[in-house]
Design an enzyme around this catalytic site. Sequence first.
Site, PDB file in Angstrom:
ATOM      1  N   HIS A 180      16.558 -53.698  70.545  1.00  0.00           N
ATOM      2  CA  HIS A 180      15.464 -54.155  69.685  1.00  0.00           C
ATOM      3  C   HIS A 180      14.207 -53.311  69.924  1.00  0.00           C
ATOM      4  O   HIS A 180      13.583 -52.820  68.972  1.00  0.00           O
ATOM      5  CB  HIS A 180      15.181 -55.637  69.966  1.00  0.00           C
ATOM      6  CG  HIS A 180      14.031 -56.190  69.202  1.00  0.00           C
ATOM      7  ND1 HIS A 180      14.205 -57.005  68.114  1.00  0.00           N
ATOM      8  CD2 HIS A 180      12.696 -56.058  69.365  1.00  0.00           C
ATOM      9  CE1 HIS A 180      13.021 -57.339  67.640  1.00  0.00           C
ATOM     10  NE2 HIS A 180      12.080 -56.780  68.389  1.00  0.00           N
ATOM     11  N   GLU A 181      13.849 -53.144  71.182  1.00  0.00           N
ATOM     12  CA  GLU A 181      12.644 -52.365  71.496  1.00  0.00           C
ATOM     13  C   GLU A 181      12.832 -50.890  71.158  1.00  0.00           C
ATOM     14  O   GLU A 181      11.885 -50.227  70.729  1.00  0.00           O
ATOM     15  CB  GLU A 181      12.259 -52.536  72.966  1.00  0.00           C
ATOM     16  CG  GLU A 181      11.896 -53.953  73.345  1.00  0.00           C
ATOM     17  CD  GLU A 181      10.864 -54.593  72.436  1.00  0.00           C
ATOM     18  OE1 GLU A 181       9.896 -53.908  72.031  1.00  0.00           O
ATOM     19  OE2 GLU A 181      11.016 -55.781  72.114  1.00  0.00           O
ATOM     20  N   HIS A 214      11.984 -50.251  67.528  1.00  0.00           N
ATOM     21  CA  HIS A 214      10.543 -50.023  67.351  1.00  0.00           C
ATOM     22  C   HIS A 214      10.187 -48.590  67.754  1.00  0.00           C
ATOM     23  O   HIS A 214       9.465 -47.893  67.038  1.00  0.00           O
ATOM     24  CB  HIS A 214       9.725 -50.986  68.223  1.00  0.00           C
ATOM     25  CG  HIS A 214       9.763 -52.405  67.801  1.00  0.00           C
ATOM     26  ND1 HIS A 214       9.265 -52.850  66.598  1.00  0.00           N
ATOM     27  CD2 HIS A 214      10.217 -53.509  68.438  1.00  0.00           C
ATOM     28  CE1 HIS A 214       9.408 -54.155  66.517  1.00  0.00           C
ATOM     29  NE2 HIS A 214       9.999 -54.581  67.624  1.00  0.00           N
TER      30      HIS A 214
END
Length: 145
Positions: A64-65, A68
Site C-alpha cells: 500500500h505504501e 503511494h
Amino acid sequence: MTLTNYVQEVSLADFGKPLHHKAYWNKRLKTTGGRFFPKDGHLDFNPRMLEEHGELIFRKIVRHELCHYHLYFEGRGYHHKDRDFKDLLAQVNGLRYVPTSSKSKTNHHYSCQTCGQVYQRKRRINLAKYVCGNCHGKLMEKNQS
C-alpha cells in the site's frame, strides 16, 4: 534483514521497481499501518502491525505504501481517491484499510451503585463530578482483574 532491505525486496518483487529512499519503524503510529512522506520520500511503518497481524498482512501494508511511493515519483495520482492508486493497489493485492486491533480500547470500567449500569471509558472520569445517566446514582470504579 533491515526494514529498508525488506521494503526494497517487496518493491522489486511486486512492482519491478527499486526503492531509492529509506524505511523506518515508527512506534508512535497508532491507527495507521504506515505513512509515505512525499517531501523527502521516506516511509514509516507501524511495528505493531507486524506483531499483531503477521508478515502476510504487513507485506500488504508495505505494498500500500509503495503504491503511494511509486505513483508519486512517476507523477501520477498517489492519493487514496485517485484512480491510478486504486488500480495499482488492486493489481499488487495491497490492503486498502488496516485491520482493527484485537486489543480492547477501553481502559476504565465504572458502574452505578444504584442501578448497576456499566460504563466503559478510554479516559478516567472524576467520580465526584459525574453521576449515572439513568438514575443519577453515584458511580464507582470496577476492579479490573
